[in-house]
Design an enzyme around this catalytic site. Structure first.
Site, PDB file in Angstrom:
ATOM      1  N   ARG A  90     -14.443  -5.130   3.594  1.00 53.99           N
ATOM      2  CA  ARG A  90     -13.033  -5.148   3.185  1.00 53.99           C
ATOM      3  C   ARG A  90     -12.374  -6.442   3.651  1.00 53.99           C
ATOM      4  O   ARG A  90     -11.604  -7.067   2.911  1.00 53.99           O
ATOM      5  CB  ARG A  90     -12.276  -3.954   3.791  1.00 53.99           C
ATOM      6  N   ARG A 119       0.868  -1.183   0.000  1.00 57.03           N
ATOM      7  CA  ARG A 119       0.000   0.000   0.000  1.00 57.03           C
ATOM      8  C   ARG A 119       0.900   1.226   0.000  1.00 57.03           C
ATOM      9  O   ARG A 119       1.699   1.426   0.928  1.00 57.03           O
ATOM     10  CB  ARG A 119      -0.910   0.014   1.226  1.00 57.03           C
ATOM     11  N   CYS A 158     -15.428   5.189   1.002  1.00 57.65           N
ATOM     12  CA  CYS A 158     -14.354   4.241   1.341  1.00 57.65           C
ATOM     13  C   CYS A 158     -13.727   4.529   2.701  1.00 57.65           C
ATOM     14  O   CYS A 158     -13.032   3.662   3.252  1.00 57.65           O
ATOM     15  CB  CYS A 158     -13.296   4.239   0.245  1.00 57.65           C
ATOM     16  N   GLN A 203     -10.647  -2.379  -2.448  1.00 61.80           N
ATOM     17  CA  GLN A 203     -11.810  -1.584  -2.043  1.00 61.80           C
ATOM     18  C   GLN A 203     -13.003  -1.870  -2.947  1.00 61.80           C
ATOM     19  O   GLN A 203     -14.155  -1.909  -2.501  1.00 61.80           O
ATOM     20  CB  GLN A 203     -11.465  -0.093  -2.098  1.00 61.80           C
ATOM     21  N   ASP A 240     -15.585  10.446  -1.932  1.00 59.64           N
ATOM     22  CA  ASP A 240     -14.292  10.218  -1.287  1.00 59.64           C
ATOM     23  C   ASP A 240     -13.778  11.567  -0.794  1.00 59.64           C
ATOM     24  O   ASP A 240     -14.292  12.628  -1.203  1.00 59.64           O
ATOM     25  CB  ASP A 240     -13.319   9.589  -2.297  1.00 59.64           C
ATOM     26  N   HIS A 289      -7.313   1.128  -6.532  1.00 55.94           N
ATOM     27  CA  HIS A 289      -7.593   0.595  -5.198  1.00 55.94           C
ATOM     28  C   HIS A 289      -8.487  -0.644  -5.365  1.00 55.94           C
ATOM     29  O   HIS A 289      -9.664  -0.635  -4.988  1.00 55.94           O
ATOM     30  CB  HIS A 289      -8.289   1.662  -4.360  1.00 55.94           C
TER      31      HIS A 289
END
Length: 359
Positions: free
Chosen positions: A346, A137, A301, A167, A260, A164
């Site tokens: 997740r 990440r 997210c 996600q 987001d 991502h």
């Protein structure tokens, strides 16, 4: 209860462990063989493979909720490389790994020589000899691609500046749990449509048959090359892409409204003033949700600046007088908000990715 759980465990484990490759004419929902494959971006997978990972996630969620042990990868070890900090990604990988019986090592920027005294290629070759899988990440998509090239074991993208993918599986699972299907739904992303989450959502919707709308300023539109790629995929799956600066046009008849944060990790604080001016009209508030269908849901997210109860949230309020940023608190805390279901998912979806690529 014990007898039920035991039968359930063996039934689901048989499904999870079926490694037979799909033959011509077989059901598309049959298990896919993803063993040894990297998970770097959804574009590397077929629609059927993404569908398989979602179905696998549902099975793992059922095992977790029924407290049925599923240590199917006992004896394996994984390492998590984090250049960008995270709550959900780190905890999801750690809990999912331990649930599967694996050993988990976490390395932050201060705990590794990667990119400082040791090249990415050398780091990958060292870790690949010690671990069965590597999560990364950070900032660069090229870096995670390089790790995958040299590691010799599956590498999973926990977030880069471009994509991502983990996600996305959680998002699509959450949507399907609420509507019972994905194909044909109207999905709207509000805000900075060129960021990694928006890029990935456009890909995911195109692959799974959701109509995707990016609603935001034209300055923050996705890259044309990615739009062109997604339009071709969308045409194959019977859905459309749309880009608009009008909140009313974008949100009308929406099934899902997603947003987001306005400034991503790693961007300088100096961009806040410009982003606030550009994106304030695209805050997800009661008016925006009012254009959507009555049963529409809100997703994010996370983390979210929906109030002043964070250091950054308070700083922005003191400097710009804004109490809420990308989403109004009344929407974030409303029954339409499914953000915590999304966060939980997740873990289940990451578990599916690790199992499918390591089994």
């Amino acid at each position: 209860m014990y007898e039920y759980a035991t039968c359930k465990r063996w039934k689901i484990r048989w499904n999870l462990g079926n490694k037979n490759k799909q033959k011509k004419g077989e059901n598309k929902n049959m298990p896919k063989n993803l063993q040894g494959k990297h998970f770097l971006k959804l574009l590397d997978f077929s629609t059927e493979e993404v569908r398989y990972l979602l179905d696998l996630s549902k099975q793992f969620k059922e095992l977790k909720l029924t407290r049925t042990p599923h240590r199917y990868l006992e004896g394996k070890n994984i390492v998590l490389l984090f250049e960008k900090t995270s709550t959900r990604t780190r905890c999801s990988f750690e809990v999912a790994g331990m649930d599967l019986g694996m050993g988990v090592t976490y390395l932050d920027p201060g705990s590794s020589q990667m990119g400082k005294k040791e090249s990415i290629a050398d780091t990958a070759r060292v870790l690949g000899r010690m671990y069965d899988g590597i999560e990364y990440r950070g900032f660069s998509q090229k870096l995670v691609e390089d790790l995958a090239h040299y590691a010799g074991v599956p590498v999973w993208n926990g977030l880069t500046d471009m994509f991502h993918p983990t996600q996305m599986l959680a998002d699509m699972l959450t949507i399907e749990e609420n509507f019972g299907h994905l194909k044909g739904l109207n999905f709207v992303f509000m805000g900075d449509a060129r960021n990694n989450v928006a890029n990935s959502l456009m890909v995911a919707c195109s692959m799974l048959g959701l109509n995707f709308t990016a609603c935001g300023p034209k300055e923050l539109k996705p890259a044309q090359e990615l739009i062109d790629t997604c339009e071709k995929i969308a045409a194959q799956n019977g859905c459309k892409l749309r880009f608009t600066e009008s909140v009313e046009e974008g949100c009308t008849d929406a099934d899902v409204i997603y947003t987001d944060i306005w400034v991503s990790m790693g961007e300088p604080d100096s961009v806040w003033e410009e982003r606030i001016k550009l994106l304030s009209p695209y805050r997800v508030d009661k008016k925006a949700m009012g254009y959507a269908k009555e049963n529409a849901i809100f997703l994010h997210c996370l983390p979210s600046f929906h109030d002043r109860n964070t250091t950054i949230g308070e700083e922005i309020y003191q400097k710009y007088g804004i109490k809420e940023m990308e989403v109004a608190d009344e929407i974030f805390e409303s029954p339409q908000s499914k953000v915590f279901d999304e966060a939980e998912n997740r873990m289940h979806t990451i578990k599916a990715v690790m199992y499918a690529t390591l089994k």
